[in-house]
Design a protein around this motif. Sequence first.
Motif, PDB file in Angstrom:
ATOM      1  N   LEU A  97       1.665  -6.125   2.139  1.00  0.00           N
ATOM      2  CA  LEU A  97       1.989  -4.694   1.761  1.00  0.00           C
ATOM      3  C   LEU A  97       1.103  -3.942   2.683  1.00  0.00           C
ATOM      4  CD1 LEU A  97       3.911  -3.227  -0.295  1.00  0.00           C
ATOM      5  CD2 LEU A  97       1.848  -2.889  -1.768  1.00  0.00           C
ATOM      6  N   GLY A  98      -0.252  -4.094   2.973  1.00  0.00           N
ATOM      7  CA  GLY A  98      -1.236  -3.159   3.754  1.00  0.00           C
ATOM      8  C   GLY A  98      -0.347  -2.559   4.873  1.00  0.00           C
ATOM      9  N   PRO A  99       0.081  -3.408   5.913  1.00  0.00           N
ATOM     10  CA  PRO A  99       0.408  -2.922   7.160  1.00  0.00           C
ATOM     11  C   PRO A  99       1.858  -1.943   7.037  1.00  0.00           C
ATOM     12  CG  PRO A  99       0.345  -5.220   7.481  1.00  0.00           C
ATOM     13  CD  PRO A  99       0.037  -4.755   5.975  1.00  0.00           C
ATOM     14  N   ARG A 100       2.635  -2.341   6.067  1.00  0.00           N
ATOM     15  CA  ARG A 100       3.907  -1.695   5.791  1.00  0.00           C
ATOM     16  C   ARG A 100       3.326  -0.089   5.362  1.00  0.00           C
ATOM     17  NH1 ARG A 100       8.084  -5.854   3.167  1.00  0.00           N
ATOM     18  NH2 ARG A 100       9.315  -3.886   3.705  1.00  0.00           N
ATOM     19  N   VAL A 101       2.445  -0.212   4.312  1.00  0.00           N
ATOM     20  CA  VAL A 101       2.408   1.203   3.848  1.00  0.00           C
ATOM     21  C   VAL A 101       1.550   2.047   4.572  1.00  0.00           C
ATOM     22  CG1 VAL A 101       0.681   1.974   1.763  1.00  0.00           C
ATOM     23  CG2 VAL A 101       2.295   0.037   1.321  1.00  0.00           C
ATOM     24  N   THR A 102       0.648   1.464   5.664  1.00  0.00           N
ATOM     25  CA  THR A 102      -0.194   2.262   6.598  1.00  0.00           C
ATOM     26  C   THR A 102       0.937   2.756   7.491  1.00  0.00           C
ATOM     27  OG1 THR A 102      -1.977   0.576   6.303  1.00  0.00           O
ATOM     28  CG2 THR A 102      -1.886   2.034   8.279  1.00  0.00           C
ATOM     29  N   GLU A 103       1.978   1.962   8.104  1.00  0.00           N
ATOM     30  CA  GLU A 103       2.957   2.769   8.873  1.00  0.00           C
ATOM     31  C   GLU A 103       3.809   3.662   8.111  1.00  0.00           C
ATOM     32  OE1 GLU A 103       6.782   3.155  10.798  1.00  0.00           O
ATOM     33  OE2 GLU A 103       6.636   2.062   8.734  1.00  0.00           O
TER      34      GLU A 103
END
Length: 200
Positions: free
Chosen positions: A125-131
């Motif tokens: 989830l991390g990279p998707r939410v950051t973007e």
Amino acid sequence: MDMTTVDRLPKQDRSRATRQRLLEAAVACLAEHGWAGSTVAVVAERAGVSRGAAQHHFPTREDLFTAAVEYVAEERSQALRALFPEGAQGADRRAVVAALVDLYTGPLFRAALHLWVAASNEEQLGPRVTELEARVGRETHRIAVDLLAADETRPGVRETVQGLLDMARGLGLANLLTDDRTRRDRVVAQWASLLDAALG
């Protein structure tokens, strides 16, 4: 338009409506139950659709929740612009500041916050939410600049607008624990005065 196109339209409309119900239900579940209590099955039940239909639209839980927060963020951006159809010319700065603060005190912010916390622990989830957060943040900043008639070519103006949005996010966090409307109204009035001085 041939018959096959006519036959497809109602199905496409139904599919679009199902997708929208799922997105709205996902945000509501995330805001109410947090990440741990928001499964695809819970969202599907709330939306009144089968789990299979939910997974057809969103193959993974991460797909569903990032799409949901993005969808509602876009809806809120459109609603914010609609509040001030004349743009900067017709907008009172205090009203703009209050509207921006309101973006951070409703269910969308609560849902986004749960997503941020989950993203700090969930590798997928991390990279998707950051973007997603970067994109939503850029759009909110653009809207704020437009509505405040802020000239970002002037030194310090960009940082002043970003400071306003950071302050609004802080008020949103405080609002999660207590309804602090009276203090919030005073802070909004003070920020409007500061912006009048800083932006001219």
